[in-house]
Scaffold this motif. Structure first.
Motif, mmCIF file in Angstrom:
data_model
loop_
_atom_site.group_PDB
_atom_site.id
_atom_site.type_symbol
_atom_site.label_atom_id
_atom_site.label_comp_id
_atom_site.label_asym_id
_atom_site.label_seq_id
_atom_site.Cartn_x
_atom_site.Cartn_y
_atom_site.Cartn_z
ATOM 1 N N LYS A 170 16.662 -16.021 -5.990
ATOM 2 C CA LYS A 170 16.284 -16.432 -4.639
ATOM 3 C C LYS A 170 17.506 -16.687 -3.755
ATOM 4 O O LYS A 170 17.371 -17.019 -2.581
ATOM 5 C CB LYS A 170 15.420 -17.700 -4.682
ATOM 6 C CG LYS A 170 14.068 -17.525 -5.361
ATOM 7 C CD LYS A 170 13.138 -16.632 -4.590
ATOM 8 C CE LYS A 170 12.519 -17.388 -3.451
ATOM 9 N NZ LYS A 170 11.534 -16.606 -2.722
ATOM 10 N N ASP B 80 19.816 -25.400 2.646
ATOM 11 C CA ASP B 80 18.760 -25.399 3.669
ATOM 12 C C ASP B 80 17.392 -25.670 3.046
ATOM 13 O O ASP B 80 16.584 -26.415 3.601
ATOM 14 C CB ASP B 80 18.730 -24.060 4.405
ATOM 15 C CG ASP B 80 19.929 -23.860 5.316
ATOM 16 O OD1 ASP B 80 20.619 -24.852 5.632
ATOM 17 O OD2 ASP B 80 20.187 -22.708 5.710
ATOM 18 N N TYR B 81 17.129 -25.069 1.879
ATOM 19 C CA TYR B 81 15.863 -25.274 1.191
ATOM 20 C C TYR B 81 15.673 -26.755 0.850
ATOM 21 O O TYR B 81 14.608 -27.323 1.095
ATOM 22 C CB TYR B 81 15.789 -24.407 -0.063
ATOM 23 C CG TYR B 81 14.557 -24.631 -0.888
ATOM 24 C CD1 TYR B 81 13.355 -24.035 -0.527
ATOM 25 C CD2 TYR B 81 14.578 -25.436 -2.017
ATOM 26 C CE1 TYR B 81 12.212 -24.243 -1.286
ATOM 27 C CE2 TYR B 81 13.444 -25.650 -2.773
ATOM 28 C CZ TYR B 81 12.253 -25.048 -2.400
ATOM 29 O OH TYR B 81 11.122 -25.272 -3.154
ATOM 30 N N LYS C 181 12.813 -29.437 2.590
ATOM 31 C CA LYS C 181 11.707 -29.689 1.649
ATOM 32 C C LYS C 181 11.008 -30.983 1.946
ATOM 33 O O LYS C 181 11.509 -31.936 2.395
ATOM 34 C CB LYS C 181 12.248 -29.708 0.228
ATOM 35 C CG LYS C 181 11.154 -29.555 -0.787
ATOM 36 C CD LYS C 181 11.779 -29.053 -2.042
ATOM 37 C CE LYS C 181 10.863 -28.983 -3.176
ATOM 38 N NZ LYS C 181 9.639 -28.503 -3.270
ATOM 39 N N GLN D 251 21.727 -21.148 1.573
ATOM 40 C CA GLN D 251 20.273 -21.046 1.534
ATOM 41 C C GLN D 251 19.666 -22.157 0.681
ATOM 42 O O GLN D 251 18.611 -22.701 1.011
ATOM 43 C CB GLN D 251 19.814 -19.684 0.983
ATOM 44 C CG GLN D 251 20.157 -18.517 1.862
ATOM 45 C CD GLN D 251 21.476 -17.854 1.447
ATOM 46 O OE1 GLN D 251 22.463 -18.528 1.149
ATOM 47 N NE2 GLN D 251 21.506 -16.539 1.441
ATOM 48 N N TYR E 255 19.533 -19.184 -3.972
ATOM 49 C CA TYR E 255 19.708 -20.617 -3.744
ATOM 50 C C TYR E 255 20.923 -21.132 -4.514
ATOM 51 O O TYR E 255 21.438 -22.210 -4.229
ATOM 52 C CB TYR E 255 18.481 -21.402 -4.179
ATOM 53 C CG TYR E 255 17.244 -21.161 -3.340
ATOM 54 C CD1 TYR E 255 17.324 -20.695 -2.023
ATOM 55 C CD2 TYR E 255 15.994 -21.407 -3.854
ATOM 56 C CE1 TYR E 255 16.191 -20.493 -1.266
ATOM 57 C CE2 TYR E 255 14.850 -21.209 -3.094
ATOM 58 C CZ TYR E 255 14.951 -20.746 -1.803
ATOM 59 O OH TYR E 255 13.822 -20.550 -1.056
ATOM 60 N N ASP F 177 13.310 -26.792 -8.777
ATOM 61 C CA ASP F 177 13.544 -27.768 -7.709
ATOM 62 C C ASP F 177 14.446 -28.906 -8.173
ATOM 63 O O ASP F 177 15.349 -29.340 -7.451
ATOM 64 C CB ASP F 177 12.216 -28.324 -7.188
ATOM 65 C CG ASP F 177 11.503 -27.370 -6.243
ATOM 66 O OD1 ASP F 177 12.105 -26.356 -5.835
ATOM 67 O OD2 ASP F 177 10.340 -27.653 -5.912
#
Length: 80
Positions: free
Chosen positions: A52, A75-76, A80, A72, A54, A11
């Motif tokens: 993933k 967007d994640y 969040k 993606q 990302y 993250d």
């Protein structure tokens, strides 16, 4: 299942890629592979982001990872 420490690091890395993307007009971030390979958790976190979808690595065949956040991944981060 992914280790909690790797998940947190993923993250943080993804957020950094997002900020770099915004600050550099969509530019990719270059990292020496030797540096990444020296830290197992960072390597696993980066591999997770790529798996993933990302992030992407366009540095195949070079001594660097050339990381860019994907749609993606953006967007994640935004959701969040």
């Amino acid at each position: 299942m992914i280790n909690e420490e790797i998940n947190k690091l993923s993250d943080v890395l993804l957020q950094s890629l997002y900020e770099y993307h915004l600050a550099n007009n969509g530019g990719s971030y270059n990292l020496p592979k030797a540096m990444v390979n020296a830290d197992v958790n960072s390597k696993l976190a980066i591999e997770y982001l790529i798996e993933k979808e990302y992030a992407t690595d366009s540095g195949q065949g070079t001594d660097n990872l050339v990381l860019a956040i994907t749609t993606q991944g953006i967007d994640y981060i935004k959701n969040k």
